[in-house]
Structure formats: structure tokens, C-alpha cells
Design an enzyme around this catalytic site. Structure first.
Site, mmCIF file in Angstrom:
data_model
loop_
_atom_site.group_PDB
_atom_site.id
_atom_site.type_symbol
_atom_site.label_atom_id
_atom_site.label_comp_id
_atom_site.label_asym_id
_atom_site.label_seq_id
_atom_site.Cartn_x
_atom_site.Cartn_y
_atom_site.Cartn_z
ATOM 1 N N THR A 147 -7.477 9.804 0.566
ATOM 2 C CA THR A 147 -6.821 11.111 0.720
ATOM 3 C C THR A 147 -7.824 12.216 1.062
ATOM 4 O O THR A 147 -7.567 13.048 1.933
ATOM 5 C CB THR A 147 -6.086 11.486 -0.589
ATOM 6 O OG1 THR A 147 -5.187 10.419 -0.905
ATOM 7 C CG2 THR A 147 -5.305 12.773 -0.443
ATOM 8 N N ARG B 288 -1.856 2.743 5.018
ATOM 9 C CA ARG B 288 -2.736 3.422 4.048
ATOM 10 C C ARG B 288 -4.196 3.082 4.341
ATOM 11 O O ARG B 288 -5.068 3.933 4.244
ATOM 12 C CB ARG B 288 -2.381 3.021 2.617
ATOM 13 C CG ARG B 288 -0.930 3.308 2.235
ATOM 14 C CD ARG B 288 -0.666 4.719 1.856
ATOM 15 N NE ARG B 288 -1.380 5.126 0.673
ATOM 16 C CZ ARG B 288 -1.361 6.362 0.181
ATOM 17 N NH1 ARG B 288 -0.663 7.306 0.806
ATOM 18 N NH2 ARG B 288 -2.022 6.670 -0.898
ATOM 19 N N HIS C 223 -0.200 11.693 6.989
ATOM 20 C CA HIS C 223 0.460 11.273 5.746
ATOM 21 C C HIS C 223 1.057 9.895 5.999
ATOM 22 O O HIS C 223 1.637 9.661 7.059
ATOM 23 C CB HIS C 223 1.579 12.258 5.393
ATOM 24 C CG HIS C 223 2.490 11.753 4.320
ATOM 25 N ND1 HIS C 223 2.150 11.804 2.987
ATOM 26 C CD2 HIS C 223 3.692 11.147 4.382
ATOM 27 C CE1 HIS C 223 3.130 11.248 2.270
ATOM 28 N NE2 HIS C 223 4.075 10.845 3.102
ATOM 29 N N ARG D 223 -8.738 9.467 8.475
ATOM 30 C CA ARG D 223 -9.215 10.647 7.737
ATOM 31 C C ARG D 223 -10.740 10.710 7.713
ATOM 32 O O ARG D 223 -11.327 11.790 7.777
ATOM 33 C CB ARG D 223 -8.654 10.636 6.323
ATOM 34 C CG ARG D 223 -7.157 10.936 6.289
ATOM 35 C CD ARG D 223 -6.582 10.576 4.957
ATOM 36 N NE ARG D 223 -5.199 10.971 4.777
ATOM 37 C CZ ARG D 223 -4.414 10.441 3.850
ATOM 38 N NH1 ARG D 223 -4.880 9.506 3.029
ATOM 39 N NH2 ARG D 223 -3.165 10.844 3.746
ATOM 40 N N GLU E 41 11.339 8.857 1.970
ATOM 41 C CA GLU E 41 10.812 9.662 3.078
ATOM 42 C C GLU E 41 11.491 9.303 4.399
ATOM 43 O O GLU E 41 11.825 10.187 5.191
ATOM 44 C CB GLU E 41 9.287 9.493 3.144
ATOM 45 C CG GLU E 41 8.618 10.122 1.920
ATOM 46 C CD GLU E 41 7.133 9.800 1.772
ATOM 47 O OE1 GLU E 41 6.506 9.358 2.761
ATOM 48 O OE2 GLU E 41 6.605 9.999 0.663
ATOM 49 N N TYR F 71 7.540 16.358 -0.152
ATOM 50 C CA TYR F 71 6.443 16.359 -1.130
ATOM 51 C C TYR F 71 6.937 16.628 -2.550
ATOM 52 O O TYR F 71 6.158 17.083 -3.393
ATOM 53 C CB TYR F 71 5.394 17.379 -0.705
ATOM 54 C CG TYR F 71 4.533 16.883 0.445
ATOM 55 C CD1 TYR F 71 3.838 15.683 0.349
ATOM 56 C CD2 TYR F 71 4.411 17.615 1.616
ATOM 57 C CE1 TYR F 71 3.043 15.218 1.386
ATOM 58 C CE2 TYR F 71 3.616 17.156 2.671
ATOM 59 C CZ TYR F 71 2.942 15.949 2.533
ATOM 60 O OH TYR F 71 2.150 15.495 3.562
ATOM 61 N N ASN G 98 -5.960 16.797 6.203
ATOM 62 C CA ASN G 98 -6.427 15.398 6.235
ATOM 63 C C ASN G 98 -5.652 14.565 7.270
ATOM 64 O O ASN G 98 -5.499 13.366 7.126
ATOM 65 C CB ASN G 98 -6.395 14.779 4.837
ATOM 66 C CG ASN G 98 -4.993 14.665 4.259
ATOM 67 O OD1 ASN G 98 -4.040 15.188 4.844
ATOM 68 N ND2 ASN G 98 -4.853 13.964 3.149
ATOM 69 N N LYS H 230 -0.010 15.350 10.648
ATOM 70 C CA LYS H 230 0.142 16.716 10.131
ATOM 71 C C LYS H 230 -0.289 17.741 11.195
ATOM 72 O O LYS H 230 -0.923 17.382 12.198
ATOM 73 C CB LYS H 230 -0.706 16.871 8.867
ATOM 74 C CG LYS H 230 -0.271 15.956 7.717
ATOM 75 C CD LYS H 230 -1.061 16.292 6.461
ATOM 76 C CE LYS H 230 -0.757 15.331 5.348
ATOM 77 N NZ LYS H 230 -1.484 15.692 4.113
ATOM 78 N N PHE I 198 -1.806 22.204 -6.112
ATOM 79 C CA PHE I 198 -1.994 22.182 -4.656
ATOM 80 C C PHE I 198 -0.678 22.151 -3.881
ATOM 81 O O PHE I 198 -0.684 22.165 -2.648
ATOM 82 C CB PHE I 198 -2.875 20.995 -4.233
ATOM 83 C CG PHE I 198 -2.328 19.635 -4.606
ATOM 84 C CD1 PHE I 198 -1.365 19.021 -3.811
ATOM 85 C CD2 PHE I 198 -2.780 18.972 -5.727
ATOM 86 C CE1 PHE I 198 -0.854 17.779 -4.134
ATOM 87 C CE2 PHE I 198 -2.271 17.712 -6.065
ATOM 88 C CZ PHE I 198 -1.307 17.125 -5.262
HETATM 89 P P1 CMP Z 1 -0.630 13.138 1.776
HETATM 90 O O1 CMP Z 1 -0.921 11.734 2.073
HETATM 91 O O2 CMP Z 1 0.130 13.944 2.766
HETATM 92 O O3 CMP Z 1 0.162 13.189 0.389
HETATM 93 C C1 CMP Z 1 0.115 14.290 -0.466
HETATM 94 C C2 CMP Z 1 -0.897 15.288 -0.041
HETATM 95 O O4 CMP Z 1 -1.280 16.197 -1.055
HETATM 96 C C3 CMP Z 1 -2.189 14.601 0.322
HETATM 97 O O5 CMP Z 1 -2.020 13.904 1.531
HETATM 98 C C4 CMP Z 1 -3.159 15.754 0.341
HETATM 99 O O6 CMP Z 1 -3.133 16.465 1.563
HETATM 100 C C5 CMP Z 1 -2.587 16.607 -0.772
HETATM 101 N N1 CMP Z 1 -3.345 16.457 -2.006
HETATM 102 C C6 CMP Z 1 -3.363 15.404 -2.811
HETATM 103 N N2 CMP Z 1 -4.176 15.612 -3.861
HETATM 104 C C7 CMP Z 1 -4.676 16.841 -3.684
HETATM 105 C C8 CMP Z 1 -5.567 17.652 -4.428
HETATM 106 N N3 CMP Z 1 -6.129 17.219 -5.565
HETATM 107 N N4 CMP Z 1 -5.857 18.865 -3.938
HETATM 108 C C9 CMP Z 1 -5.284 19.304 -2.803
HETATM 109 N N5 CMP Z 1 -4.408 18.585 -2.046
HETATM 110 C C10 CMP Z 1 -4.125 17.366 -2.498
#
Ligand code: CMP
Length: 132
Positions: free
Chosen positions: A92, A86, A116, A103, A127, A50, A113, A10, A58
Site C-alpha cells: 500500500t 494485489r 486500488h 506502486r 466493490e 471506502y 499510490n 486512481k 486518513f
Molecule cells: P487502497 O488500496 O485504495 O485502499 C485503501 C486506501 O487507503 C489505500 O489504498 C491507501 O491509499 C489509503 N490508506 C491506507 N492506509 C493508510 C494510512 N495509514 N494512511 C493514509 N492512507 C492510507
């Protein structure tokens, strides 16, 4: 089982100069980066990527973040590649991610973070089809 997965560094990860470190971790784990591209997403692509999060509070923050700078998208292949990416990524929320994960070591918030990684065979297919 040999699998392919979709990974994206990211904008916060690119801005912190972590692309090479992430490539090294993926390769040290025995996974192969089949293809990799640095690019700027447009809003349509970011919202598509997304789309499962549309409607969450969010969602807009997440889309704005991935539009805030360049990203590096990767097609990664190897044994259990989806689960292993993962694991390498960590939880996350960086505050909950173990040390030694991407992360856990580098993330600053749940939005910023660093990385992805697709979370299932179905999301991987969807994706990957957007980028490769
Ligand atoms: P990612 O793995 O890119 O997949 C979805 C993204 O949404 C995740 O990483 C976070 O950056 C974001 N995300 C997921 N849950 C939350 C949350 N509760 N609040 C804010 N951002 C979130």
C-alpha cells in the site's frame, strides 16, 4: 481458481498517464480485462467504495484524493485474480513496495499510490456491485 476482481486506477495514476502501462501489466500477467470505464466518482460512491475505512484518520484524505480527478475502473478476471492483482500492485505504501510493482515503480505516497485492487472475495463482491 478463476476469479473476478475490482481494480481502479486512481486520479494520480490517470494524471501521470499510466492507464495504458497498467493495462499492459495486467494483460502480460495473463489476466483479462472484462470491462473498463473512465469516470469521475461522486462523493457518495467514493465513500461507499471506502466504507471500511470510515472513521480512520486518513478517510477524508483518501476520499478527497479519489474525487480529485478521473479514475479508470476495471473488472479483471483470471486464475487467482484477487491475489495476483494485489501482487502486481505492491505494498500500500509506495515507499515499502518492491520495484517492479505498480506502486513501487510509480507511487508517490500512501494516498497517491496509483491503484486500488480489492483485497478479499467479500470486498471484491461489494466493490464490483458498485461499478459493474
Ligand atoms: P487502497 O488500496 O485504495 O485502499 C485503501 C486506501 O487507503 C489505500 O489504498 C491507501 O491509499 C489509503 N490508506 C491506507 N492506509 C493508510 C494510512 N495509514 N494512511 C493514509 N492512507 C492510507
Amino acid at each position: 481458481m478463476r476469479e473476478r476482481t475490482f481494480v481502479m486506477v486512481k486520479p494520480d495514476g490517470v494524471a501521470k498517464g499510466l492507464t495504458d502501462e497498467i493495462v499492459a501489466r495486467v494483460e502480460r500477467a495473463g489476466l483479462k480485462i472484462v470491462s473498463m470505464r473512465r469516470m469521475k466518482l461522486d462523493r457518495g460512491l467514493a465513500e461507499e467504495l471506502y466504507s471500511v475505512h470510515r472513521g480512520n484518520d486518513f478517510f477524508e484524505r483518501l476520499v478527497e484524493h479519489v474525487l480529485s480527478g478521473e479514475v479508470v475502473v476495471m473488472l479483471v478476471e483470471g486464475e487467482r485474480a484477487i491475489a495476483r492483482m494485489r501482487e502486481l500492485s505492491g505494498a500500500t505504501d509506495p515507499a515499502k513496495a518492491a520495484k517492479g510493482t505498480i506502486r513501487g515503480d510509480f507511487g508517490s505516497s500512501i494516498t497517491e499510490n496509483i491503484i486500488h485492487a480489492a483485497d478479499s472475495a467479500e470486498s471484491t463482491r461489494q466493490e464490483l456491485s458498485l461499478f459493474f
